[in-house]
Design an enzyme around this catalytic site. Structure first.
Site, PDB file in Angstrom:
ATOM      1  NE  ARG A  87      61.448  54.190  50.237  1.00 39.88           N
ATOM      2  CZ  ARG A  87      62.654  53.727  49.907  1.00 39.88           C
ATOM      3  NH1 ARG A  87      63.588  53.582  50.813  1.00 39.88           N
ATOM      4  NH2 ARG A  87      62.906  53.432  48.649  1.00 39.88           N
ATOM      5  CE  LYS A 142      66.891  57.436  48.196  1.00 38.57           C
ATOM      6  NZ  LYS A 142      66.048  57.345  47.000  1.00 38.57           N
ATOM      7  NE  ARG A 188      61.654  51.190  43.797  1.00 40.34           N
ATOM      8  CZ  ARG A 188      62.137  50.606  42.685  1.00 40.34           C
ATOM      9  NH1 ARG A 188      61.507  49.586  42.152  1.00 40.34           N
ATOM     10  NH2 ARG A 188      63.244  51.030  42.144  1.00 40.34           N
ATOM     11  NE  ARG A 233      66.819  47.845  43.340  1.00 35.64           N
ATOM     12  CZ  ARG A 233      66.605  48.881  44.119  1.00 35.64           C
ATOM     13  NH1 ARG A 233      67.620  49.636  44.501  1.00 35.64           N
ATOM     14  NH2 ARG A 233      65.394  49.197  44.509  1.00 35.64           N
ATOM     15  NE  ARG A 247      68.149  51.285  40.404  1.00 36.68           N
ATOM     16  CZ  ARG A 247      67.670  51.866  41.499  1.00 36.68           C
ATOM     17  NH1 ARG A 247      68.326  52.843  42.061  1.00 36.68           N
ATOM     18  NH2 ARG A 247      66.516  51.503  41.998  1.00 36.68           N
TER      19      ARG A 247
HETATM   20  P1  AMP Z   1      65.454  51.236  47.862  1.00 34.77           P
HETATM   21  O1  AMP Z   1      66.643  50.376  47.611  1.00 34.77           O
HETATM   22  O2  AMP Z   1      65.734  52.347  48.843  1.00 34.77           O
HETATM   23  O3  AMP Z   1      64.823  51.740  46.596  1.00 34.77           O
HETATM   24  O4  AMP Z   1      64.346  50.313  48.561  1.00 34.77           O
HETATM   25  C1  AMP Z   1      63.858  49.162  47.919  1.00 34.77           C
HETATM   26  C2  AMP Z   1      62.549  48.722  48.574  1.00 34.77           C
HETATM   27  O5  AMP Z   1      62.764  48.405  49.951  1.00 34.77           O
HETATM   28  C3  AMP Z   1      61.452  49.770  48.579  1.00 34.77           C
HETATM   29  O6  AMP Z   1      60.729  49.779  47.359  1.00 34.77           O
HETATM   30  C4  AMP Z   1      60.607  49.290  49.765  1.00 34.77           C
HETATM   31  O7  AMP Z   1      59.828  48.170  49.406  1.00 34.77           O
HETATM   32  C5  AMP Z   1      61.650  48.806  50.751  1.00 34.77           C
HETATM   33  N1  AMP Z   1      62.108  49.879  51.690  1.00 34.77           N
HETATM   34  C6  AMP Z   1      63.347  50.412  51.788  1.00 34.77           C
HETATM   35  N2  AMP Z   1      63.406  51.363  52.739  1.00 34.77           N
HETATM   36  C7  AMP Z   1      62.163  51.437  53.274  1.00 34.77           C
HETATM   37  C8  AMP Z   1      61.564  52.224  54.289  1.00 34.77           C
HETATM   38  N3  AMP Z   1      62.260  53.171  54.952  1.00 34.77           N
HETATM   39  N4  AMP Z   1      60.256  52.014  54.562  1.00 34.77           N
HETATM   40  C9  AMP Z   1      59.537  51.069  53.927  1.00 34.77           C
HETATM   41  N5  AMP Z   1      60.035  50.304  52.947  1.00 34.77           N
HETATM   42  C10 AMP Z   1      61.329  50.463  52.612  1.00 34.77           C
END
Ligand code: AMP
Length: 189
Positions: free
Chosen positions: A92, A17, A144, A133, A131
């Protein structure tokens, strides 16, 4: 010429994404709104939002819906978001999706296209481990992925029942996926 410019990207972590959203954002000159990036930045700066979010992000859990609601409400009202956006990583949960519907209607706006990037688990694991991170340890990755299937996957049904939903096989070369998304965006012509 107009094209679809208010897009929602969702899919499991590692589906691509962020990569796709970043490229399209640049090319189409619309802001890339990645809630994960915004939260990581807020954590680095130790803002109020960052402090609320930190423990959840570190564990791979979802940050509470209220925190995200506030964040998205502010972000979508910024001047650069008036002519379009790519939402990456939001919504989400079903609650977040319902909140987004309500917010967009309050703002006299709507989304144009929902893109679901579908990639098998084994491939996701490989990609995420590669990755590197900070929140990409094997344990948080598993968490996740679980969180995605338990709390986010129901959005597939939620959006599929409406128009303008596109499921894309994300287990293909990057440019092919980009091309398919671009073609779908042109349908807004
Ligand atoms: P991402 O970079 O999209 O994988 O997000 C990293 C982390 O941020 C996730 O594992 C969640 O802890 C938090 N996060 C990001 N977007 C959301 C969302 N829409 N709702 C809740 N937590 C989020």
């Amino acid at each position: 010429m107009t094209q679809y410019s208010r897009l929602i990207f969702f899919g499991p972590p590692g589906a691509g994404k962020g990569t796709q959203a970043k490229m399209l954002s640049k090319e189409c000159e619309i802001p890339h709104i990645a809630t994960g990036d915004i939260l990581r930045e807020a954590i680095a700066q130790q803002t109020e939002v960052g402090q609320k979010a930190q423990a959840y992000v570190e564990k791979g859990e979802l940050v509470p819906d209220e925190v995200l609601a506030e964040l998205i409400r502010n972000r979508l009202q910024q001047p650069d978001a008036q002519s379009g956006w790519i939402l990456d990583g939001f919504p989400r949960t079903l609650k977040q999706a319902q909140f987004l519907d309500q917010l967009l209607s309050e703002l006299n706006s709507s989304y144009d296209l929902v893109i679901y990037l579908d990639v098998p688990d084994e491939i996701l694991m490989e990609r995420l481990l590669g990755r590197g991170r900070q929140d990409d340890t094997e344990e948080t990755i598993r968490r996740r992925l679980d969180v995605f299937y338990n709390q986010t996957a129901e959005l597939i049904d939620f959006y599929q029942q409406r128009n303008h939903f596109l499921q894309i096989n994300g287990n293909r070369p990057l440019p092919e996926v980009t091309q398919q998304i671009k073609t779908a965006m042109q349908e807004g012509n």
